[in-house]
Design a protein around this motif. Structure first.
Motif, PDB file in Angstrom:
ATOM      1  N   GLU A  66      -3.067 -25.211 -14.780  1.00  0.00           N
ATOM      2  CA  GLU A  66      -1.785 -25.669 -14.232  1.00  0.00           C
ATOM      3  C   GLU A  66      -0.692 -24.627 -14.394  1.00  0.00           C
ATOM      4  O   GLU A  66       0.151 -24.452 -13.505  1.00  0.00           O
ATOM      5  CB  GLU A  66      -1.341 -26.955 -14.942  1.00  0.00           C
ATOM      6  CG  GLU A  66      -2.220 -28.150 -14.685  1.00  0.00           C
ATOM      7  CD  GLU A  66      -1.830 -29.332 -15.564  1.00  0.00           C
ATOM      8  OE1 GLU A  66      -1.126 -30.220 -15.060  1.00  0.00           O
ATOM      9  OE2 GLU A  66      -2.224 -29.334 -16.744  1.00  0.00           O
ATOM     10  N   PHE A  67      -0.685 -23.946 -15.514  1.00  0.00           N
ATOM     11  CA  PHE A  67       0.334 -22.930 -15.726  1.00  0.00           C
ATOM     12  C   PHE A  67       0.255 -21.860 -14.649  1.00  0.00           C
ATOM     13  O   PHE A  67       1.273 -21.474 -14.044  1.00  0.00           O
ATOM     14  CB  PHE A  67       0.176 -22.298 -17.106  1.00  0.00           C
ATOM     15  CG  PHE A  67       0.927 -21.001 -17.262  1.00  0.00           C
ATOM     16  CD1 PHE A  67       2.300 -21.005 -17.429  1.00  0.00           C
ATOM     17  CD2 PHE A  67       0.258 -19.779 -17.217  1.00  0.00           C
ATOM     18  CE1 PHE A  67       3.011 -19.811 -17.556  1.00  0.00           C
ATOM     19  CE2 PHE A  67       0.955 -18.584 -17.338  1.00  0.00           C
ATOM     20  CZ  PHE A  67       2.335 -18.603 -17.513  1.00  0.00           C
ATOM     21  N   MET A  68      -0.935 -21.372 -14.393  1.00  0.00           N
ATOM     22  CA  MET A  68      -1.100 -20.266 -13.446  1.00  0.00           C
ATOM     23  C   MET A  68      -0.786 -20.690 -12.009  1.00  0.00           C
ATOM     24  O   MET A  68      -0.117 -19.968 -11.272  1.00  0.00           O
ATOM     25  CB  MET A  68      -2.516 -19.705 -13.570  1.00  0.00           C
ATOM     26  CG  MET A  68      -2.756 -19.017 -14.913  1.00  0.00           C
ATOM     27  SD  MET A  68      -4.429 -18.403 -15.128  1.00  0.00           S
ATOM     28  CE  MET A  68      -4.275 -17.540 -16.694  1.00  0.00           C
ATOM     29  N   THR A  69      -1.264 -21.860 -11.614  1.00  0.00           N
ATOM     30  CA  THR A  69      -1.005 -22.315 -10.235  1.00  0.00           C
ATOM     31  C   THR A  69       0.479 -22.611 -10.035  1.00  0.00           C
ATOM     32  O   THR A  69       1.044 -22.301  -8.973  1.00  0.00           O
ATOM     33  CB  THR A  69      -1.848 -23.554  -9.901  1.00  0.00           C
ATOM     34  OG1 THR A  69      -1.597 -24.573 -10.869  1.00  0.00           O
ATOM     35  CG2 THR A  69      -3.332 -23.220  -9.894  1.00  0.00           C
ATOM     36  N   SER A  70       1.138 -23.177 -11.041  1.00  0.00           N
ATOM     37  CA  SER A  70       2.564 -23.501 -10.887  1.00  0.00           C
ATOM     38  C   SER A  70       3.425 -22.243 -10.822  1.00  0.00           C
ATOM     39  O   SER A  70       4.487 -22.241 -10.197  1.00  0.00           O
ATOM     40  CB  SER A  70       3.032 -24.392 -12.047  1.00  0.00           C
ATOM     41  OG  SER A  70       2.963 -23.699 -13.274  1.00  0.00           O
ATOM     42  N   MET A  71       2.967 -21.160 -11.437  1.00  0.00           N
ATOM     43  CA  MET A  71       3.699 -19.892 -11.392  1.00  0.00           C
ATOM     44  C   MET A  71       3.327 -19.054 -10.181  1.00  0.00           C
ATOM     45  O   MET A  71       3.928 -18.006  -9.932  1.00  0.00           O
ATOM     46  CB  MET A  71       3.434 -19.082 -12.671  1.00  0.00           C
ATOM     47  CG  MET A  71       4.126 -19.603 -13.919  1.00  0.00           C
ATOM     48  SD  MET A  71       5.932 -19.654 -13.778  1.00  0.00           S
ATOM     49  CE  MET A  71       6.329 -17.946 -13.445  1.00  0.00           C
TER      50      MET A  71
ATOM     51  N   ALA B  95      12.381 -21.722 -17.722  1.00  0.00           N
ATOM     52  CA  ALA B  95      12.305 -20.733 -16.646  1.00  0.00           C
ATOM     53  C   ALA B  95      11.487 -19.529 -17.092  1.00  0.00           C
ATOM     54  O   ALA B  95      11.516 -19.140 -18.264  1.00  0.00           O
ATOM     55  CB  ALA B  95      13.708 -20.306 -16.233  1.00  0.00           C
ATOM     56  N   MET B  96      10.770 -18.944 -16.147  1.00  0.00           N
ATOM     57  CA  MET B  96       9.917 -17.792 -16.482  1.00  0.00           C
ATOM     58  C   MET B  96       9.820 -16.849 -15.300  1.00  0.00           C
ATOM     59  O   MET B  96       9.797 -17.269 -14.129  1.00  0.00           O
ATOM     60  CB  MET B  96       8.520 -18.262 -16.886  1.00  0.00           C
ATOM     61  CG  MET B  96       7.519 -17.120 -17.099  1.00  0.00           C
ATOM     62  SD  MET B  96       6.001 -17.686 -17.881  1.00  0.00           S
ATOM     63  CE  MET B  96       6.554 -17.794 -19.576  1.00  0.00           C
TER      64      MET B  96
ATOM     65  N   GLU C 214       3.278  -4.086  -6.873  1.00  0.00           N
ATOM     66  CA  GLU C 214       3.980  -4.847  -7.896  1.00  0.00           C
ATOM     67  C   GLU C 214       4.911  -5.873  -7.261  1.00  0.00           C
ATOM     68  O   GLU C 214       5.521  -5.615  -6.217  1.00  0.00           O
ATOM     69  CB  GLU C 214       4.781  -3.911  -8.799  1.00  0.00           C
ATOM     70  CG  GLU C 214       3.916  -2.999  -9.655  1.00  0.00           C
ATOM     71  CD  GLU C 214       4.722  -2.179 -10.651  1.00  0.00           C
ATOM     72  OE1 GLU C 214       5.955  -2.404 -10.743  1.00  0.00           O
ATOM     73  OE2 GLU C 214       4.128  -1.325 -11.345  1.00  0.00           O
ATOM     74  N   GLN C 215       5.029  -7.032  -7.890  1.00  0.00           N
ATOM     75  CA  GLN C 215       5.969  -8.063  -7.462  1.00  0.00           C
ATOM     76  C   GLN C 215       6.320  -8.941  -8.648  1.00  0.00           C
ATOM     77  O   GLN C 215       5.642  -8.933  -9.674  1.00  0.00           O
ATOM     78  CB  GLN C 215       5.402  -8.903  -6.316  1.00  0.00           C
ATOM     79  CG  GLN C 215       4.087  -9.592  -6.639  1.00  0.00           C
ATOM     80  CD  GLN C 215       3.587 -10.417  -5.454  1.00  0.00           C
ATOM     81  OE1 GLN C 215       4.172 -11.443  -5.120  1.00  0.00           O
ATOM     82  NE2 GLN C 215       2.528  -9.948  -4.804  1.00  0.00           N
ATOM     83  N   VAL C 216       7.391  -9.698  -8.507  1.00  0.00           N
ATOM     84  CA  VAL C 216       7.854 -10.577  -9.583  1.00  0.00           C
ATOM     85  C   VAL C 216       7.775 -12.029  -9.120  1.00  0.00           C
ATOM     86  O   VAL C 216       8.303 -12.382  -8.053  1.00  0.00           O
ATOM     87  CB  VAL C 216       9.303 -10.241 -10.001  1.00  0.00           C
ATOM     88  CG1 VAL C 216       9.802 -11.238 -11.043  1.00  0.00           C
ATOM     89  CG2 VAL C 216       9.372  -8.822 -10.554  1.00  0.00           C
ATOM     90  N   LEU C 217       7.109 -12.853  -9.920  1.00  0.00           N
ATOM     91  CA  LEU C 217       7.009 -14.284  -9.640  1.00  0.00           C
ATOM     92  C   LEU C 217       7.992 -15.020 -10.534  1.00  0.00           C
ATOM     93  O   LEU C 217       8.122 -14.717 -11.719  1.00  0.00           O
ATOM     94  CB  LEU C 217       5.585 -14.781  -9.932  1.00  0.00           C
ATOM     95  CG  LEU C 217       4.440 -14.072  -9.202  1.00  0.00           C
ATOM     96  CD1 LEU C 217       3.099 -14.647  -9.658  1.00  0.00           C
ATOM     97  CD2 LEU C 217       4.588 -14.184  -7.697  1.00  0.00           C
ATOM     98  N   LYS C 218       8.690 -16.003  -9.940  1.00  0.00           N
ATOM     99  CA  LYS C 218       9.642 -16.800 -10.711  1.00  0.00           C
ATOM    100  C   LYS C 218       9.269 -18.277 -10.607  1.00  0.00           C
ATOM    101  O   LYS C 218       8.825 -18.736  -9.555  1.00  0.00           O
ATOM    102  CB  LYS C 218      11.068 -16.587 -10.193  1.00  0.00           C
ATOM    103  CG  LYS C 218      11.570 -15.167 -10.364  1.00  0.00           C
ATOM    104  CD  LYS C 218      13.013 -15.032  -9.897  1.00  0.00           C
ATOM    105  CE  LYS C 218      13.519 -13.607 -10.094  1.00  0.00           C
ATOM    106  NZ  LYS C 218      14.947 -13.461  -9.663  1.00  0.00           N
ATOM    107  N   GLY C 219       9.447 -18.993 -11.695  1.00  0.00           N
ATOM    108  CA  GLY C 219       9.120 -20.412 -11.671  1.00  0.00           C
ATOM    109  C   GLY C 219       9.463 -21.066 -12.998  1.00  0.00           C
ATOM    110  O   GLY C 219      10.159 -20.483 -13.829  1.00  0.00           O
ATOM    111  N   LYS C 220       8.977 -22.282 -13.160  1.00  0.00           N
ATOM    112  CA  LYS C 220       9.163 -23.007 -14.417  1.00  0.00           C
ATOM    113  C   LYS C 220       7.804 -23.297 -15.040  1.00  0.00           C
ATOM    114  O   LYS C 220       6.839 -23.591 -14.332  1.00  0.00           O
ATOM    115  CB  LYS C 220       9.929 -24.307 -14.170  1.00  0.00           C
ATOM    116  CG  LYS C 220      11.376 -24.071 -13.772  1.00  0.00           C
ATOM    117  CD  LYS C 220      12.162 -25.368 -13.722  1.00  0.00           C
ATOM    118  CE  LYS C 220      13.635 -25.084 -13.428  1.00  0.00           C
ATOM    119  NZ  LYS C 220      14.445 -26.342 -13.380  1.00  0.00           N
TER     120      LYS C 220
END
Length: 619
Positions: free
Chosen positions: A533-538, A574-575, A585-591
């Motif tokens: 769940e952590f990986m899919t949500s991010m 937030a993460m 390279e890219q930046v993913l943002k989420g909770k």
């Protein structure tokens, strides 16, 4: 891990003074000097003025093993340049017998021996000194000139054969900016010299010391003084950070133990490792009668560090019950170089580990759901071991294959054996007694100075309890029959159930979701694993390389920080995660959404047995 026997801290029984008259008899004493000031090449000089000998030869030993480690560590491999001298400073002939022993000729002329000590922390993670196995860090030694010295005294001080009952005097010279903390009484007021007296060798080696920049707290729990000393290489944590939780825990332990309040001073020595190549990596603790040495990674979050300390320090403190108070001849007369092991690790380690969990639910530090979860985890882990191996046979032969590979089961099945015994006694006594009652009765029967014979313990326990207890010990502890845990839980109205528990973002049980590219050191999510769940949500995908989390860069060098630190993350925080996907390279943002795991567990379902269950967990 674990150790010993309650001995009074009034070790200042023996005093040495200047000779006042020609008729004053010489007091036979082993006079040890440890120099922490003139450290050369990361080695410490030890000098020992010898007691008198009437024999032509004397044998000097450094321990092969010490109580509580259940392994042969050969501390002699860290000793070098061993020399012996007569009163005029002339060298005596020395022959090395084995890794840990030296024979000295012309022993009637022997005045002193000297040698250099290497520390064990430098060798962890890669062997060293001729042996691949690391010394368990809390039983090891550290030499960091001018900054930190972890003195587990068995790694610095040896003994002469036949002189183990001779009193010891130990003088430690140290830099003025370093404070030595221990449960011993320093008889010297100097800022650069500490003097300690001990009744015999076995008592001395139960008295570890840690020298570092002063960072300690002390508090009283009833009539017991607790001292906590912390070494944190970067200053991330102080003793004040650790103390509130430790004080709460130790008050709860004292309340739980009741009559087992025998020591008046207790020292907790906490070494926080910086996790670099040459530092401690064996995390945990080792108990002594009046102290505990603890090694943990400094990078741990405070919340996790506090939880880990609660579990490991409480385990060590509960060794006050066994083997420090209740123990066999093998423990009472421990042979440091030819150890004879006891059959009863189920008690020394198992009962201790059980108490370290039971007291928490008993005193309201955890709820019964968590207690059942912990026991369920132990059942799962024990099932991966050899469940048909006689526990007493394994204990007796724990230093040898194939039994030594089963040692870790003392913390799993050993605790479960104690739990089942507790349940049987509760059932037979209608909730009025439990395994703590049994240990109090055994303490009254034996105590710290009177040992039992290994083969007589089961009969004594049966005499003090019930025939059903004796049958259990015969069938499931000495015997080779696996324990039907569900049957014992049912006696308390507890049944099997599916339980949802918090997981780790990068681990599924013991299976990792991530790996490392050895050429680039980059952390990569495994290509074929099912994401949590952590990986899919991010928005993370299989094959992504994780470069940074919340601005902190991660790779092979600090992957431990990432995995261990992630246990402190909270749902909804937030993460940002910097990744490399398909070379870009890219930046993913989420909770954060922490993963959940469903495990086999237990829950209370029978209201008719609520009273006896409450007596078990809260009595």
């Amino acid at each position: 891990m674990s150790k010993k026997i309650i001995l009074s801290l009034a070790v200042a029984t023996f005093f040495w003074s200047c000779k006042t008259a020609q008729t004053t008899p010489k007091i036979d004493v082993v006079d040890v000097s440890i120099d922490l000031v003139n450290v050369k090449d990361d080695k410490v000089m030890v000098s020992i003025i010898a007691p008198s000998f009437t024999s032509e030869t004397a044998t000097f030993h450094i321990p092969k093993t010490v109580p509580g480690t259940y392994s042969e560590d050969d501390y002699g491999r860290f000793i070098e340049n061993f020399k012996a001298f007569d009163t005029k400073g002339n060298g005596l002939r020395v022959t090395k017998i084995d890794e840990n022993s030296y024979s000295i000729s012309d022993a009637t002329k022997l005045s002193k021996v000297t040698y250099l000590v290497n520390d064990t922390y430098d060798t962890e993670g890669g062997g060293g000194f001729g042996k691949s196995e690391d010394v368990f860090s809390p039983a090891g030694t550290n030499i960091k000139a001018g900054e930190n010295f972890m003195l587990n005294t068995h790694g610095f001080v040896g003994y002469f054969a036949g002189k183990t009952e001779t009193p010891y005097k130990m003088t430690v010279t140290h830099p003025a900016n370093l404070l030595g903390v221990s449960a011993m009484v320093d008889l010297d007021n100097s800022d650069t010299k500490d003097v300690f007296n001990s009744s015999k060798y076995a008592t001395l080696v139960e008295m570890p010391l840690m020298y570092s920049k002063p960072d300690f707290t002390s508090f009283m729990v009833d009539d017991m003084e607790i001292i906590i000393s912390v070494y944190s290489p970067t200053g991330k944590y102080t003793a004040k950070d650790i103390t509130p939780n430790m004080e709460t825990m130790m008050r709860a332990q004292k309340n739980f133990l009741g009559a087992f309040n025998s020591t008046k001073k207790y020292a907790i020595l906490l070494y926080l490792s910086d996790m670099q190549a040459k530092d401690a990596k064996g995390f945990g603790a080792l108990e002594h009668p009046t102290s505990t040495t603890v090694v943990m990674p400094e990078m741990m979050g405070l919340e996790m560090l506090q939880e880990q300390l609660k579990d490991v320090v409480s385990h060590e403190f509960f060794h006050i019950v066994t083997p420090l108070t209740v123990h066999s001849n093998e423990i009472q007369y421990f042979d440091f170089n030819n150890p004879q092991m006891s059959e009863h690790l189920w008690m020394y380690e198992g009962v201790t580990e059980y108490f370290a969990n039971l007291f928490q639910v008993n005193q309201g530090l955890i709820d019964e759901t968590e207690f059942f979860e912990r026991m369920a985890q132990k059942i799962a882990q024990a099932s991966e071991m050899n469940d048909k191996m006689s526990f007493t046979k394994m204990s007796k032969n724990v230093l040898n294959a194939p039994y030594k590979d089963q040692y870790v089961n003392v913390y799993q099945k050993g605790a479960l054996i104690a739990m089942c015994l507790d349940i049987i006694i509760r059932e037979e006594s209608n909730g009025q007694k439990g395994i703590l009652t049994l240990m109090q009765d055994l303490s009254n029967e034996y105590g710290s100075k009177k040992a039992f014979k290994d083969d007589e313990l089961f009969a004594k326990i049966t005499e003090l309890t019930y025939p059903s207890v004796g049958e259990f010990l015969k069938t499931y502890v000495a015997g080779e029959t696996p324990i039907p845990y569900a049957d014992y839980f049912a006696k308390m109205g507890v049944t099997e159930a599916k339980i949802e528990v918090a997981g780790n973002p990068f681990l599924k049980g013991q299976t990792p979701y991530i790996t490392v590219d050895p050429t680039t050191k980059e952390i990569m999510i495994l290509p074929s694993i099912e994401l949590n769940e952590f990986m899919t949500s991010m928005g993370l995908k299989n094959g992504d390389k994780i470069l940074a989390v919340n601005g902190t860069n991660y790779n092979l060098d600090n992957i431990y920080d990432l995995v261990l630190g992630s246990a402190n993350w909270k749902d909804g925080e937030a993460m940002t995660v910097k990744i490399k996907r398909d070379g870009k390279e890219q930046v993913l943002k989420g909770k954060i959404k922490m993963p959940k795991e469903v495990r086999e567990g237990y829950q209370s379902t029978n209201e008719a047995k609520k009273a006896i269950k409450e007596a078990w967990l809260k009595g």
